[in-house]
Scaffold this motif. Structure first.
Motif, PDB file in Angstrom:
ATOM      1  N   VAL A  44      47.194   9.250 -37.400  1.00  0.00           N
ATOM      2  CA  VAL A  44      46.184   9.445 -36.369  1.00  0.00           C
ATOM      3  C   VAL A  44      45.076  10.304 -36.957  1.00  0.00           C
ATOM      4  N   ASP A  45      43.875   9.765 -37.028  1.00  0.00           N
ATOM      5  CA  ASP A  45      42.735  10.518 -37.542  1.00  0.00           C
ATOM      6  C   ASP A  45      42.169  11.391 -36.433  1.00  0.00           C
ATOM      7  N   VAL A  46      41.966  12.676 -36.743  1.00  0.00           N
ATOM      8  CA  VAL A  46      41.564  13.628 -35.707  1.00  0.00           C
ATOM      9  C   VAL A  46      40.447  14.543 -36.208  1.00  0.00           C
ATOM     10  N   ALA A  47      39.714  15.114 -35.267  1.00  0.00           N
ATOM     11  CA  ALA A  47      38.700  16.133 -35.536  1.00  0.00           C
ATOM     12  C   ALA A  47      38.994  17.324 -34.635  1.00  0.00           C
ATOM     13  N   ALA A  48      39.062  18.518 -35.211  1.00  0.00           N
ATOM     14  CA  ALA A  48      39.372  19.724 -34.437  1.00  0.00           C
ATOM     15  C   ALA A  48      38.128  20.254 -33.746  1.00  0.00           C
ATOM     16  N   ASP A  49      38.331  20.863 -32.565  1.00  0.00           N
ATOM     17  CA  ASP A  49      37.199  21.409 -31.809  1.00  0.00           C
ATOM     18  C   ASP A  49      36.951  22.884 -32.117  1.00  0.00           C
ATOM     19  N   ALA A  50      37.734  23.461 -33.030  1.00  0.00           N
ATOM     20  CA  ALA A  50      37.585  24.875 -33.386  1.00  0.00           C
ATOM     21  C   ALA A  50      37.789  25.013 -34.887  1.00  0.00           C
ATOM     22  N   PRO A  51      37.212  26.040 -35.521  1.00  0.00           N
ATOM     23  CA  PRO A  51      37.307  26.168 -36.978  1.00  0.00           C
ATOM     24  C   PRO A  51      38.664  26.618 -37.498  1.00  0.00           C
ATOM     25  N   GLN A  52      39.554  27.062 -36.589  1.00  0.00           N
ATOM     26  CA  GLN A  52      40.877  27.485 -37.037  1.00  0.00           C
ATOM     27  C   GLN A  52      41.878  27.318 -35.902  1.00  0.00           C
ATOM     28  N   MET A  53      43.174  27.266 -36.287  1.00  0.00           N
ATOM     29  CA  MET A  53      44.258  27.172 -35.327  1.00  0.00           C
ATOM     30  C   MET A  53      45.095  28.440 -35.397  1.00  0.00           C
ATOM     31  N   ALA A  54      45.714  28.795 -34.288  1.00  0.00           N
ATOM     32  CA  ALA A  54      46.665  29.906 -34.296  1.00  0.00           C
ATOM     33  C   ALA A  54      47.885  29.486 -35.106  1.00  0.00           C
ATOM     34  N   VAL A 111      63.303   3.786 -35.497  1.00  0.00           N
ATOM     35  CA  VAL A 111      63.843   3.030 -34.362  1.00  0.00           C
ATOM     36  C   VAL A 111      62.687   2.284 -33.681  1.00  0.00           C
ATOM     37  N   PRO A 112      62.719   0.947 -33.671  1.00  0.00           N
ATOM     38  CA  PRO A 112      61.600   0.194 -33.099  1.00  0.00           C
ATOM     39  C   PRO A 112      61.240   0.581 -31.673  1.00  0.00           C
ATOM     40  N   GLU A 113      62.240   0.868 -30.836  1.00  0.00           N
ATOM     41  CA  GLU A 113      61.959   1.249 -29.444  1.00  0.00           C
ATOM     42  C   GLU A 113      61.128   2.526 -29.375  1.00  0.00           C
ATOM     43  N   ILE A 114      61.468   3.499 -30.208  1.00  0.00           N
ATOM     44  CA  ILE A 114      60.716   4.760 -30.235  1.00  0.00           C
ATOM     45  C   ILE A 114      59.353   4.551 -30.869  1.00  0.00           C
ATOM     46  N   ALA A 115      59.321   3.794 -31.962  1.00  0.00           N
ATOM     47  CA  ALA A 115      58.048   3.532 -32.641  1.00  0.00           C
ATOM     48  C   ALA A 115      57.062   2.816 -31.728  1.00  0.00           C
ATOM     49  N   SER A 116      57.554   1.836 -30.979  1.00  0.00           N
ATOM     50  CA  SER A 116      56.679   1.111 -30.055  1.00  0.00           C
ATOM     51  C   SER A 116      56.106   2.040 -28.990  1.00  0.00           C
ATOM     52  N   ALA A 117      56.937   2.953 -28.476  1.00  0.00           N
ATOM     53  CA  ALA A 117      56.462   3.892 -27.465  1.00  0.00           C
ATOM     54  C   ALA A 117      55.415   4.836 -28.050  1.00  0.00           C
ATOM     55  N   LEU A 118      55.606   5.275 -29.295  1.00  0.00           N
ATOM     56  CA  LEU A 118      54.602   6.117 -29.935  1.00  0.00           C
ATOM     57  C   LEU A 118      53.261   5.398 -30.028  1.00  0.00           C
ATOM     58  N   ILE A 119      53.291   4.146 -30.450  1.00  0.00           N
ATOM     59  CA  ILE A 119      52.054   3.383 -30.600  1.00  0.00           C
ATOM     60  C   ILE A 119      51.375   3.199 -29.245  1.00  0.00           C
ATOM     61  N   ARG A 120      52.150   2.853 -28.228  1.00  0.00           N
ATOM     62  CA  ARG A 120      51.567   2.668 -26.895  1.00  0.00           C
ATOM     63  C   ARG A 120      51.016   3.979 -26.353  1.00  0.00           C
ATOM     64  N   GLY A 121      51.717   5.083 -26.643  1.00  0.00           N
ATOM     65  CA  GLY A 121      51.253   6.382 -26.169  1.00  0.00           C
ATOM     66  C   GLY A 121      49.986   6.850 -26.850  1.00  0.00           C
ATOM     67  N   LEU A 122      49.719   6.324 -28.040  1.00  0.00           N
ATOM     68  CA  LEU A 122      48.502   6.700 -28.775  1.00  0.00           C
ATOM     69  C   LEU A 122      47.335   5.763 -28.497  1.00  0.00           C
ATOM     70  N   ALA A 123      47.619   4.531 -28.108  1.00  0.00           N
ATOM     71  CA  ALA A 123      46.572   3.542 -27.888  1.00  0.00           C
ATOM     72  C   ALA A 123      45.601   4.009 -26.800  1.00  0.00           C
ATOM     73  N   GLY A 124      44.334   4.039 -27.115  1.00  0.00           N
ATOM     74  CA  GLY A 124      43.314   4.425 -26.150  1.00  0.00           C
ATOM     75  C   GLY A 124      43.226   5.907 -25.864  1.00  0.00           C
ATOM     76  N   THR A 168      46.091   4.224 -37.611  1.00  0.00           N
ATOM     77  CA  THR A 168      46.488   3.074 -38.416  1.00  0.00           C
ATOM     78  C   THR A 168      47.984   3.129 -38.666  1.00  0.00           C
ATOM     79  N   LEU A 169      48.599   1.969 -38.901  1.00  0.00           N
ATOM     80  CA  LEU A 169      50.016   1.872 -39.201  1.00  0.00           C
ATOM     81  C   LEU A 169      50.202   1.793 -40.704  1.00  0.00           C
ATOM     82  N   ASP A 170      51.202   2.501 -41.190  1.00  0.00           N
ATOM     83  CA  ASP A 170      51.495   2.578 -42.619  1.00  0.00           C
ATOM     84  C   ASP A 170      52.726   1.732 -42.923  1.00  0.00           C
ATOM     85  N   GLY A 171      52.650   0.895 -43.955  1.00  0.00           N
ATOM     86  CA  GLY A 171      53.765   0.029 -44.315  1.00  0.00           C
ATOM     87  C   GLY A 171      54.753   0.707 -45.237  1.00  0.00           C
ATOM     88  N   PRO A 172      55.798  -0.018 -45.657  1.00  0.00           N
ATOM     89  CA  PRO A 172      56.820   0.539 -46.541  1.00  0.00           C
ATOM     90  C   PRO A 172      56.235   0.950 -47.880  1.00  0.00           C
TER      91      PRO A 172
END
Length: 249
Positions: free
Chosen positions: A19-29, A100-113, A130-134
């Motif tokens: 998951v590509d992300v951009a932080a809203d602050a210059p540092q994290m706790a 585990v495909p069931e968990i992986a599918s839920a992760l993808i759906r939870g990230l979509a949009g 993006t999805l990473d292959g073997p």
């Protein structure tokens, strides 16, 4: 769009998601770096399948206490180094994965949009995923066997009773191999073998829910069946993978 990862628990595609992300602050706790990971992982899962997230959190996976779920702490490129500070940038990534495909599918759906991730006190804007292959493995002389070299992006946590072990400590390699064998057994896959620690980073200490986690990044070599190696690469090395530890690059 409905995302589905086909295949039984021990087969099919093993999923790692960047998951590509951009932080809203210059540092994290510092206490949020790994301290927030577990909550974020379950929140993403729960957005797609609340019952799966609850069961995994409360009970583990199908009668096992282990949870086949990995995640990283946020990793930032181009962040300015500053002593005692976990700096961020607008060019970062967070990885999620599960064998585990069931968990992986839920992760993808939870990230979509999804527009963002609340990582403790820091808001991470989601730029895409993006999805990473073997990963490629080197064939061995034995039929169907492969050898891999893995390097972790986050510290590996290994514990004997009340003591955290580091690479070089007596029993570290054996316990790390035992951890992988237990994970493989949960998935119904053959255990890898021949674990060797090739290199290790410095000792790192993090606070997670008020308690310490101590470990080090490692580079290891091991051998095993390709299907098992792919599955374990989507889960991680050592303990507390749902807290962002032991993620394999």
């Amino acid at each position: 769009m409905d995302w589905v990862v086909e295949g039984p628990c021990g087969g099919g595609e093993k999923v790692r998601i960047r998951v590509d992300v951009a932080a809203d602050a210059p540092q994290m706790a510092w206490r949020d770096v790994h301290g927030a990971a577990r909550g974020v992982a379950y929140e993403v899962l729960g957005a797609a399948d609340a019952e799966l997230a609850r069961a995994l959190h409360d009970e583990g996976w199908r009668g096992h206490r282990l949870r086949p779920l990995g995640v990283t702490s946020p990793q930032f490129r181009g962040a300015r180094r500053k002593a005692g500070v976990y700096t961020t940038s607008r060019d970062g990534s967070v990885w999620f994965g599960s064998p585990v495909p069931e968990i992986a599918s839920a992760l993808i759906r939870g990230l979509a949009g999804r527009a963002g991730l609340s990582w403790g006190r820091t808001r991470l804007r989601v730029l895409g995923f993006t999805l990473d292959g073997p990963a490629a493995a080197t064939p061995m002389a034995s039929p169907g066997g492969s050898e891999v070299v893995w390097e972790t992006a986050t510290p590996v946590v290994i514990k004997r009773e009340d003591r955290y072990l580091l690479p070089g400590d007596e029993g570290f390699t054996e316990l790390l191999e035992k951890n992988l064998a237990h994970k493989a057994d949960v998935l119904g896959l053959p255990a890898p073998r021949g674990m060797r620690v090739l290199d290790a980073g410095p000792r790192r200490r993090f606070e997670v829910r008020g308690a310490p986690r101590i470990g080090a990044q490692v580079r290891v070599a091991l051998a095993g069946e390709p299907e098992a190696l792919d599955a374990l690469r989507s889960w991680g090395l050592g303990l507390d993978t749902v807290q962002g530890f032991g993620w394999i690059r």
